[in-house]
Design an enzyme around this catalytic site. Structure first.
Site, mmCIF file in Angstrom:
data_model
loop_
_atom_site.group_PDB
_atom_site.id
_atom_site.type_symbol
_atom_site.label_atom_id
_atom_site.label_comp_id
_atom_site.label_asym_id
_atom_site.label_seq_id
_atom_site.Cartn_x
_atom_site.Cartn_y
_atom_site.Cartn_z
ATOM 1 N N LYS A 89 8.252 37.211 15.800
ATOM 2 C CA LYS A 89 9.420 38.036 16.124
ATOM 3 C C LYS A 89 10.190 37.533 17.344
ATOM 4 C CE LYS A 89 8.458 42.442 13.942
ATOM 5 N NZ LYS A 89 7.095 42.315 13.347
ATOM 6 N N GLU A 111 15.498 49.333 17.835
ATOM 7 C CA GLU A 111 14.637 50.381 17.292
ATOM 8 C C GLU A 111 13.338 49.716 16.876
ATOM 9 O OE1 GLU A 111 16.717 48.978 14.907
ATOM 10 O OE2 GLU A 111 14.958 48.380 13.757
ATOM 11 N N SER A 377 1.972 34.785 10.276
ATOM 12 C CA SER A 377 3.058 35.380 11.070
ATOM 13 C C SER A 377 2.610 35.942 12.416
ATOM 14 C CB SER A 377 3.759 36.470 10.257
ATOM 15 O OG SER A 377 2.829 37.447 9.825
#
Ligand SMILES: *Cc1c(COP(=O)(O)O)cnc(C)c1O
Length: 393
Positions: A89, A111, A377
């Site tokens: 991310k 968010e 990931s």
């Protein structure tokens, strides 16, 4: 047929920007500038430098010998779990904070559901000294206490969303409301390849560093830039978009997207968006989403908080509809077992999201000479409590 975005902001029939009029100036400012800014040499230089020195890129492409022996094929793991903050991310939040600075923004909103994107955003705001407000459903705040603490430690303000089901979609509504009220000084960092155009494309381009690295790393190891398969889990779809990006138009590379089946695709408790979804609009884009017959969004379920999303990005909706990518659903149980297996075969504890991608070997057979790249990931530290409860460790 192209699998990338067209100049109107669509992947095939999916994408676009379905937003309230009041949000139009904000999104339009971004749309008009993002490609220009990303093409500036000083932007590229700063992005690459931070990915190297701050995130720790390139992430290794690791040949998983014992896993490969077990499944009689050649398995490489792309180690996004080794990035600073423990997942892919941060590639996106680094890109977006640099974008926000160049647009003259001084205040960042985001968010978050599970809190992972909130942490990645709070991290880059601390790095750049920008004010950070993260909206999070009240229920999620209670469920994800360690990530809430991380965000606070990093200097972010966590604002509870108190309406509706008090989860991710309510936090998204609050963030959108904030952006409408603060159009001049605020940038909204979206955490996956979702949202109105240009977000899906912008986020995919920031994550594309993953497949860029796979190309040259594979060249070193196998003397080819092309694997036979690239496999990634899909929540909103950003780690998959990054791993697929430079292979999208090359159909000799097979793409496999792995969704969370939860307790089973037809159990009523799942997040298998492509299998169950129908066309609709969510978070400003036309895509596939899980909904009732009268168009109410269905609450998704997965043991993995990061895959627990009722829609999927428009790129993936198009990859599904066009058949370019194969979509496989993996249950909670299958994912947990695959996570334990990787831990004990390779000494790597994966995030439960990534464990879904690792679980496909029971459904999918590969040839001994196939080169199979799995995008790992994230790391499993954040999921330890789940693993402990599940396996009674
Ligand atoms: C958030 C997250 C995901 C799911 O998000 P995508 O946008 O689909 O990549 C997958 N893995 C990890 C480790 C995550 O933190």
């Amino acid at each position: 047929m192209t699998y990338n975005i067209n100049n109107k902001g669509y992947y095939g029939e999916f994408g676009g920007a379905y937003i309230p009029e009041m949000l139009y100036p904000n999104v339009e400012e971004l749309r008009q500038n993002y490609l220009k800014i990303m093409a500036e040499p000083s932007f590229k230089q700063e992005f690459d430098q931070l990915l190297k020195d701050y995130v720790g890129r390139p992430s290794p492409l690791y040949f998983a010998k014992r896993l490969s022996e077990k499944y009689n094929t050649k398995i490489y793991l792309k180690r996004e779990d080794l990035n600073h903050t423990g997942a892919h991310k941060v590639n996106n939040t680094i890109g977006q904070i640099l974008m926000a600075q160049r647009l003259g923004k001084t205040r960042i909103i985001a968010e978050t559901g599970a809190g992972q994107h909130g942490v990645a955003t709070a991290t880059v705001c601390a790095l750049m000294g920008l004010k950070c407000i993260v909206y999070m459903g009240e229920i999620d705040i209670a469920r994800q206490a360690p990530n809430v603490a991380r965000m606070k430690m990093l200097g972010a303000e966590v604002r509870p969303a108190l309406s509706g089901s008090r989860t991710l979609k309510d936090a998204t509504n609050e963030a959108i409301r904030d952006w409408i009220n603060n159009p001049v000084d605020t940038h909204y960092i979206i955490g996956s390849v979702v949202g109105p155009h240009p977000y899906p494309d912008m986020v995919a381009r920031f994550q594309a560093v993953v497949s860029k690295e796979i190309q040259w790393q594979l060249k070193d190891k196998e003397n080819t830039t092309k694997p036979d398969y690239v496999i990634a889990c899909v929540g909103g779809g950003s780690n998959a978009a990054g791993a697929f990006y430079h292979y999208l138009e090359d159909t000799s590379v097979n793409l496999i997207a792995v969704e969370a089946a939860g307790k089973g695709v037809n159990s009523g408790e799942s997040a298998a968006t492509s299998a169950l979804g129908r066309e609709g609009i969510i978070h400003g884009s036309k895509t596939l989403l899980m909904q009732t017959n009268d168009g109410q969004i269905t609450e998704p379920y997965s043991i993995s908080a990061g895959l627990d999303y009722p829609g999927v990005g428009p790129m993936h909706a198009h990859l599904f509809k066009s058949g370019r990518a194969e979509f496989i659903s993996i249950t909670d149980d299958e994912a947990m077992i695959a996570g334990l297996e990787l831990s004990q075969l390779e000494g790597i504890i994966p995030a439960i999201e990534s464990s879904h991608a690792l679980a496909i070997f029971d459904q999918k057979q590969f040839k001994p000479n196939d080169i199979v790249v799995i995008n790992l990931s994230g790391r499993g530290d954040k999921d330890l409590k789940n693993y402990i409860d599940y396996f009674k460790l």
